[in-house]
Design an enzyme around this catalytic site. Sequence first.
Site, mmCIF file in Angstrom:
data_model
loop_
_atom_site.group_PDB
_atom_site.id
_atom_site.type_symbol
_atom_site.label_atom_id
_atom_site.label_comp_id
_atom_site.label_asym_id
_atom_site.label_seq_id
_atom_site.Cartn_x
_atom_site.Cartn_y
_atom_site.Cartn_z
ATOM 1 C CE1 TYR A 176 -1.424 0.107 7.644
ATOM 2 C CE2 TYR A 176 -0.226 2.178 7.458
ATOM 3 C CZ TYR A 176 -0.242 0.798 7.386
ATOM 4 O OH TYR A 176 0.888 0.110 7.048
ATOM 5 C CE LYS A 229 0.724 1.907 3.494
ATOM 6 N NZ LYS A 229 1.967 2.426 4.127
HETATM 7 P P1 NAD Z 1 12.404 1.739 2.442
HETATM 8 O O1 NAD Z 1 12.884 3.080 2.050
HETATM 9 O O2 NAD Z 1 12.910 1.134 3.705
HETATM 10 O O3 NAD Z 1 12.690 0.689 1.272
HETATM 11 C C1 NAD Z 1 12.482 0.982 -0.086
HETATM 12 C C2 NAD Z 1 13.352 0.077 -0.946
HETATM 13 O O4 NAD Z 1 13.161 0.441 -2.304
HETATM 14 C C3 NAD Z 1 14.852 0.235 -0.639
HETATM 15 O O5 NAD Z 1 15.456 -1.037 -0.624
HETATM 16 C C4 NAD Z 1 15.359 1.045 -1.823
HETATM 17 O O6 NAD Z 1 16.708 0.769 -2.143
HETATM 18 C C5 NAD Z 1 14.429 0.558 -2.934
HETATM 19 N N1 NAD Z 1 14.345 1.465 -4.087
HETATM 20 C C6 NAD Z 1 14.298 1.059 -5.350
HETATM 21 N N2 NAD Z 1 14.239 2.090 -6.185
HETATM 22 C C7 NAD Z 1 14.267 3.197 -5.431
HETATM 23 C C8 NAD Z 1 14.240 4.588 -5.729
HETATM 24 N N3 NAD Z 1 14.169 5.042 -6.993
HETATM 25 N N4 NAD Z 1 14.282 5.447 -4.702
HETATM 26 C C9 NAD Z 1 14.316 5.012 -3.414
HETATM 27 N N5 NAD Z 1 14.349 3.694 -3.086
HETATM 28 C C10 NAD Z 1 14.321 2.794 -4.082
HETATM 29 O O7 NAD Z 1 10.814 1.806 2.455
HETATM 30 P P2 NAD Z 1 9.790 0.805 3.151
HETATM 31 O O8 NAD Z 1 9.402 1.359 4.466
HETATM 32 O O9 NAD Z 1 10.280 -0.575 3.095
HETATM 33 O O10 NAD Z 1 8.501 0.982 2.189
HETATM 34 C C11 NAD Z 1 8.403 0.330 0.931
HETATM 35 C C12 NAD Z 1 6.912 0.152 0.563
HETATM 36 O O11 NAD Z 1 6.295 -0.632 1.575
HETATM 37 C C13 NAD Z 1 6.109 1.455 0.495
HETATM 38 O O12 NAD Z 1 5.160 1.360 -0.520
HETATM 39 C C14 NAD Z 1 5.429 1.539 1.847
HETATM 40 O O13 NAD Z 1 4.206 2.255 1.811
HETATM 41 C C15 NAD Z 1 5.181 0.062 2.125
HETATM 42 N N6 NAD Z 1 5.125 -0.226 3.574
HETATM 43 C C16 NAD Z 1 4.070 -0.926 4.037
HETATM 44 C C17 NAD Z 1 3.967 -1.205 5.373
HETATM 45 C C18 NAD Z 1 2.804 -2.007 5.885
HETATM 46 O O14 NAD Z 1 2.645 -2.090 7.107
HETATM 47 N N7 NAD Z 1 2.012 -2.615 5.028
HETATM 48 C C19 NAD Z 1 4.949 -0.757 6.274
HETATM 49 C C20 NAD Z 1 6.038 -0.055 5.761
HETATM 50 C C21 NAD Z 1 6.114 0.205 4.401
#
Ligand code: NAD
Length: 351
Positions: A189, A100
Amino acid sequence: RKFGYAVVGLGKYAINQILPAFAECQHARLTALVSGDATKARRIGKQYGISESNLYSYSDFDKIAQNPDVDAVYIILPNALHADFAVRAFRAGKHVMCEKPMATSVEDCQRMIDAGKRANKELMIGYRCHFDPITNKAISLARSGAIGKPQIITTDNNDLGADTTDPTTHWRLTRALSGGGSLMDLGIYGVNGSRYMMNDDPIEVRAMIAPNSSPVFSQVEDIITWQFRYRSGGIAHGSSSFTTYSTTRFCLQGDKGTLLMDPATSYWSNRVSLCKSGDIETWSTPMFTIDALNQFSAQLDHLPISIAKGTRVLATGEEGMQDVRLLQSIYKAAHTGRAVATDWSDWRKTI
Ligand code: NAD
């Protein structure tokens, strides 16, 4: 044979929540990793017993089509990258689980749904709360009439310091990658939650964004609040922010009682209380021993279970798109200062 997932994006959510959850899955397993960082992919691959031949980069990702170990691709990338990777995964003949918010525009959501239909593959959005026993307990209490007719819901989702420390580089603060600020990340959420707690979709939205002169928030909003009006006469009020104390709280008020969820959408410790004429009854996660499976593993297992049974997944692409339409309407209402109609000709009937 267990259903194989390739996880795309090895950021915080993938590493800390999703990858460890495979250990508790009964129907799903981790079979491949896709990352822009080959060293990280090798290190994590080793940790989870993934062979080097099942590690992919973003550019050679399409070769996954030839990999029979991969049944579905789980996209855990910055929001604006979800749509392209979903379309590529469908083209490779795989099912898709997508984090999401589903995408940063309604057009991208539609593109994902269409690609899934063309490929005849399932699309599921990672709404983990739908697999949380406390959320399900709260939904069943609300539906059973325990609080009478639900009339007001308040949702607050705030995360202090949610990656706001590096304003110049973090994708959550960069509109082109996030699609927006706290609403896209946390407020979603409350938007989704208002819909499942009220068991209805709003017909009108109003919203306000608090002015913030900090350079951290030059591209995306920090504090935002919104109101939904329902045909039933009910009202939802929601807030999200990156700079107020971390909260995930829902309060559903009916004419016979109140359901308070605090926390409402956390990873582990959700709690729901039913408050009626001075009595308070509370349910919290440890009481649900029969549902010991955590929400992450349950979500991962749900896709293969639905495919095997031939039933639709709980959180479809259409469901994700409805939320994105509402998120966009909240922004429009906030930017115009006007109410925005959100009565989209019975979208549920199109599912
Ligand atoms: P994060 O920044 O920790 O991770 C993002 C990943 O994407 C990194 O490994 C990064 O290297 C990679 N990436 C690839 N291309 C990129 C670019 N152009 N710019 C930046 N990063 C790039 O983020 P996260 O917290 O893991 O979130 C990722 C996704 O998961 C989002 O869509 C977020 O909304 C979702 N999320 C959902 C929940 C949930 O509870 N369902 C919780 C956290 C995050």
